[in-house]
Each structure stands twice: as C-alpha cells, then as structure tokens.
Design a protein around this motif. Sequence first.
Motif, short mmCIF file in Angstrom:
data_model
loop_
_atom_site.label_atom_id
_atom_site.label_comp_id
_atom_site.label_asym_id
_atom_site.label_seq_id
_atom_site.Cartn_x
_atom_site.Cartn_y
_atom_site.Cartn_z
N ARG A 12 1.00 -1.30 -0.08
CA ARG A 12 0.07 -0.07 -0.39
C ARG A 12 0.42 1.09 -0.42
O ARG A 12 0.78 2.03 0.50
CB ARG A 12 -0.96 0.05 1.33
CG ARG A 12 -2.34 -1.15 1.07
CD ARG A 12 -2.40 -1.58 2.40
NE ARG A 12 -3.29 -0.41 2.42
CZ ARG A 12 -4.02 -0.60 3.71
NH1 ARG A 12 -4.15 -2.04 4.29
NH2 ARG A 12 -5.38 0.10 4.18
N TYR A 13 1.72 1.69 -1.35
CA TYR A 13 2.60 2.01 -1.03
C TYR A 13 1.99 3.89 -1.08
O TYR A 13 2.51 4.76 -0.33
CB TYR A 13 3.48 2.56 -2.51
CG TYR A 13 3.94 1.08 -3.17
CD1 TYR A 13 4.57 0.08 -1.59
CD2 TYR A 13 3.62 0.19 -4.42
CE1 TYR A 13 4.84 -1.26 -2.02
CE2 TYR A 13 4.37 -1.09 -4.32
CZ TYR A 13 4.83 -1.97 -2.99
OH TYR A 13 4.94 -3.06 -2.76
N HIS A 30 11.68 2.08 -1.01
CA HIS A 30 11.79 1.56 -2.50
C HIS A 30 12.56 0.94 -3.06
O HIS A 30 12.77 0.58 -4.28
CB HIS A 30 11.04 3.30 -2.82
CG HIS A 30 9.94 3.41 -2.87
ND1 HIS A 30 8.68 2.52 -3.46
CD2 HIS A 30 9.41 3.95 -2.44
CE1 HIS A 30 7.29 3.27 -2.97
NE2 HIS A 30 8.05 4.37 -2.05
N ASP A 31 13.73 1.84 -2.60
CA ASP A 31 15.43 1.03 -3.25
C ASP A 31 15.50 0.33 -3.26
O ASP A 31 15.77 -1.20 -3.72
CB ASP A 31 16.21 2.32 -2.46
CG ASP A 31 17.87 1.41 -2.62
OD1 ASP A 31 17.88 2.31 -4.18
OD2 ASP A 31 18.31 1.52 -2.77
N LYS A 32 15.20 -0.79 -1.71
CA LYS A 32 14.79 -2.43 -1.73
C LYS A 32 14.52 -2.95 -2.64
O LYS A 32 14.14 -4.10 -2.27
CB LYS A 32 15.41 -2.90 0.17
CG LYS A 32 16.37 -2.07 0.93
CD LYS A 32 16.06 -2.85 2.12
CE LYS A 32 16.92 -1.23 3.42
NZ LYS A 32 17.34 -1.09 4.86
N ASN A 33 13.64 -2.74 -2.81
CA ASN A 33 12.32 -3.10 -3.44
C ASN A 33 12.64 -2.75 -5.06
O ASN A 33 11.43 -2.64 -5.88
CB ASN A 33 10.77 -2.52 -3.46
CG ASN A 33 9.48 -3.03 -3.89
OD1 ASN A 33 9.93 -4.52 -3.65
ND2 ASN A 33 8.10 -2.88 -4.33
N ARG A 34 13.89 -2.56 -5.11
CA ARG A 34 14.33 -2.42 -6.75
C ARG A 34 12.92 -1.78 -7.14
O ARG A 34 13.33 -1.55 -8.31
CB ARG A 34 13.86 -3.75 -7.78
CG ARG A 34 15.14 -4.83 -6.81
CD ARG A 34 14.84 -6.15 -7.62
NE ARG A 34 15.96 -7.11 -6.91
CZ ARG A 34 15.72 -8.28 -7.53
NH1 ARG A 34 15.78 -8.67 -8.61
NH2 ARG A 34 17.01 -9.05 -6.79
N VAL A 85 14.40 4.41 -8.81
CA VAL A 85 13.07 5.71 -9.62
C VAL A 85 12.32 6.55 -8.55
O VAL A 85 12.69 7.84 -7.88
CB VAL A 85 12.54 5.81 -10.88
CG1 VAL A 85 11.26 6.98 -10.92
CG2 VAL A 85 13.38 4.73 -11.84
N MET A 86 11.53 5.61 -7.39
CA MET A 86 10.98 6.03 -7.03
C MET A 86 11.29 6.49 -5.99
O MET A 86 11.11 7.57 -5.09
CB MET A 86 9.76 5.02 -6.38
CG MET A 86 8.38 5.94 -5.44
SD MET A 86 7.85 6.76 -5.98
CE MET A 86 6.65 5.86 -7.31
N ALA A 87 12.50 5.72 -4.93
CA ALA A 87 13.14 6.04 -4.21
C ALA A 87 14.21 7.38 -4.36
O ALA A 87 14.12 8.40 -3.47
CB ALA A 87 14.37 5.08 -4.07
N HIS A 147 22.64 2.96 -7.15
CA HIS A 147 21.77 1.98 -8.34
C HIS A 147 21.02 2.90 -9.25
O HIS A 147 21.24 2.02 -10.34
CB HIS A 147 20.69 1.76 -7.10
CG HIS A 147 21.08 0.73 -6.78
ND1 HIS A 147 19.44 0.33 -5.22
CD2 HIS A 147 21.87 -0.21 -5.83
CE1 HIS A 147 20.65 -0.30 -4.79
NE2 HIS A 147 21.82 -0.97 -5.05
N LEU A 148 21.14 3.56 -9.57
CA LEU A 148 20.47 5.05 -10.25
C LEU A 148 21.61 5.01 -11.38
O LEU A 148 21.67 4.23 -12.92
CB LEU A 148 20.26 6.60 -9.98
CG LEU A 148 18.88 6.47 -9.36
CD1 LEU A 148 19.38 7.99 -8.73
CD2 LEU A 148 17.84 6.26 -10.46
N GLN A 149 22.66 5.12 -11.02
CA GLN A 149 24.45 5.05 -11.92
C GLN A 149 24.65 3.46 -12.14
O GLN A 149 24.79 3.50 -14.04
CB GLN A 149 25.41 5.14 -11.04
CG GLN A 149 25.49 6.89 -11.00
CD GLN A 149 26.71 6.74 -9.82
OE1 GLN A 149 26.98 5.75 -9.25
NE2 GLN A 149 27.21 8.53 -9.24
#
Length: 514
Positions: free
Chosen positions: A421-422, A451-455, A458-460, A485-487
């Motif tokens: 339930r983001y 969000h980052d751990k959820n891959r 972008v949302m992070a 992770h963005l890089q």
Amino acid sequence: MDLSNPAKNMLRYFSISNPNFCLNYLKSLVFPTFSPIPILNYNHFHLKPTSNPSYLFVSSTGSSSIYSIRHPFSQSSQSSHFKNCNGRRSQRLELGLFTSRSYCRHISSSLTVSYSRNFQFCNEGIDTFGPYATPKQVSEIIQLIRDSDSEMESKLNSMNVSLSTANLIEIFRVLNCDKVRALRFFKWIEHVQPELYDNFDICSLVVDNCGRLDDYEEMRALLEEFNVKKVCLTEKAFGFLPVMISSKASTRKHIRRVVKVLNEVRGSCRVSGVRALIEGFSVLGSFEMARYVITNTEKKVSYYNILIGQMCRKCDFKGVRDLLDEMRQIGCEPNSQSYNYIFSSLFKKGEDDGACNVFRDMLEKNCPPDAVTYEIFIHNFCRLGKFSVASQFFDDMVGRGIQPRPAAHAAFIKGYFNLQRYKEAHEYVVGSADKYKNSSNMMYSLLASLHDKNRNAVMAKNILLEMIKKGLKPNISVYRRVLKHLQIADREDMASSLASGLSSLSLHSTKESV
C-alpha cells in the motif's frame, strides 16, 4: 641480537607506518635507559560500562557482550571510537608517538618483560603480534594448570601464544567442571593479558570456580577486587549452584551463603550478582528458587520483572498472573515493563485480543503505559494490517502526553509498505512530517530506503528529492545507495539531478549558518 617472530612482525609493521618508532625501538634494546614510549599509569584511565538501552521488545539483562575492535594502530585509529573487551569505552590515551583510543592499559607492564608479548588483544579476527593458541595448545595449558607445577607460569610464557576470550572461556569451563583450582592461572592472565582479566564473563567463571571448590573466602576476596574495577557479574558466576544442589533445603543453603558474600562485598558485584542469580534460576525454570533469592535480598519490581520475562518466554501466563498478585500483596506494584513482557509474548502467540484485555486490566490497576507499551501495540497491529486499531493506540499515546518516537512512525510506514500500500505509506509520511518534525528526516529516508530495496530506485529518488525540496537532509547511506543504483541502471540524468539537489541543500544550509 635475536628477536622473536612476534617482535619481528611488529618491527615490519612499524617500519612502514612509523619509521621513527622502529628506530627508537631498536635503540631501546641496545640502550635500556632509552624509553621511546612513556610508561602508562593504570590509574589514569577510569573505565565506565556503557549503557545498553532496550529497544522495542524489552529483554532481560545480565549477560555481558564481547565487542570486536579494530587494530589500535591503524591509520584510522585516531578518529575511531574503540571499545575494550567488556564493551566499555576507553578514554583517550596520549602516547607521545601516536594517539589512540584503543585499550592499551597492559602495555606498561609488558614492555619491561618482552616486546614480543606487547599489543596482545582479546578479540577474535584482529591483527596481533602472536598466534592464538590452537586446540592442542589449549589442552596443554589445561594440563599445566591441573599439574599445578611450580614452574607453571614460566612454562606458559615459553609457549608464546595469545589467548582469546573463547580460549579462556573454554579453559575455565573445563577446569570448573573438573573442580580444578584456577586462581593461579587467573592471576597469570592479569599480568600477561590484563584486558582479558577484566572481562566480565571470565571474572564470573573464576567466581564459579571458587563456588565449585566451596571456597567462599577466596570468592569474597575476588569480589572485593572486582568491585574496585567496577566488574559486573554475569550468570556464569553461579553455574556451580545447579550442579551442587540435591534438594530444596540444600539449594537454599547455598543461596544464603552466596547472598551473604554479595551483601558483604556490596558494590557492582552485589548489584549484578543478585540479578545474575535471579536470572540464572529463572532461565532454568526454577522460579521458586528465584523468588527465594528475592526474599533474601530485596523485593524490587526490577527483580520480579526478570521472573516475569522468563515466565512469558515459557508461556507460563498463569504463573505470571499469580506473580502479579503476589507483588501487589507485598506492596510491590508492577510497572509498565512488567506488562510489556506480557504484551510481547501474547502477540508472538497470536493472541492480540488477549493483549488488549491485559492492556485494559493494566489501566484499571492504575499502571500507566509507556512509549514502549504503545510501540508494541502499534507495531503488531500494523504488521497485521489493522491500521485503524494501531491509530487508536497512537492517538491514545499522544493524548497521554507521550511523544511518539521514531519506532512508532516506522511501524506505520513499514506496515503499509509490506502490504504494498505504497500510496498510503507516502501519505502517512507527508501528513506526519510537518507535525512531528523531529522524525521527519527519518520517515522520508525510511520510505526511500524501502523503495530502493524493492528495486525501485526511481521512486526512491523522487522521495529523496521531495524531502530535499522541503529542506530536509536525507540519510547519507540511503542517499549513496540510491545514487549508486541509479548509476548502475544507466540513469545518469536522475543521478545527477539527485546529486545537484543535495548539493544545493548543503549550500543553502551553509549560507544560513553564516
């Protein structure tokens, strides 16, 4: 001039990191009057145990912890904060040639004996200038102690090995089981590796050794010495009691003798020793004997809470109810921690309705809940997806004037997120950030991290930019991880945007401070 292998290793290390030290060391061997390192005064360093604050689910205390430390003479040692073998923080040591926060009290005594015995540390996995004892060498040491040879100390020295905390615990366990006197070996440790001599578990095992030999006079002398060093006993100090007892009458006799010694020496050993006794019997399920210790010492809520915690772990809720009644009858009112043990255990059993019933009983008995109480309920109801119930407890907490801690907010955010339930997780952060400013950075950073751990880097990134625009600085480790992770995903444009946002925030903060 021949040098031992440990001494050669030490010279090789310092010849690279500090050539002057190497030169001065060699001078000291040739010219004994030259002392490159000031002799340290043990009394200069007063060590105090650090506190270990309990977190959401309160657990019983009593056992000590062994902390790993980095090599004291590494390049980063000047800025690092080290803990010695008992988890206690050392004060800054001014050593002339270098400054270190490492635990170096033993250097002064060993410098005059042999440089090859210097810088021996008790923790596993760190650089030392001497090999740790192998299992075979540990067996040889045990045999030397058994033989009680008049030259035991010199033979131990000739082995030229370091003893780790694990080595010593193993040695004392064997000696204690076989009722072999270990005090002489313990005194040898004091001179060779004094940082191990101050270890709470090892000190406790020596007390256990005296108990198994029925030597309470020597036990008293040791405890008086330990009090000076603020040593706290652990449950290992009284392992001899379950071994020696054959009946309730015999058990009570030995308990009285131990309590008598603790009452005589008082200090840190008395406080920690009584708790260790109660916890030891409680862990064994011998609650009657634990109560007997309390009867012969002091009827305190904190002592009864040890029993309650262990009873809850064994799911003995009837015993807990009887104990609560017993406490009230003697005028020892249960506190919030007493109930927190019960709440945690009931939720673990899936009895959330039962926890709510006990909560109502707690209020009826005029026992005010604390922040941990509410966090237990909020965490578990969020985990179950019952956010409306969790919100009721949150509102009740605020209504009682209890400031919500970060753990309470984190429970809602993680609860929503784990149920995917983001949107609601984001709405909670946005709605709470302005109201609870002390936790706003944490809430945004946590959501970005999830969000980052959820891959979903972008949302992070969007979450981090949102908080940056509000003037909130993100958790640096979360920021770096998202940027990486963005890089990796070849989103250099987004990575650059995020980096620019943080840079502008830092620049703005700098201008404001000026």
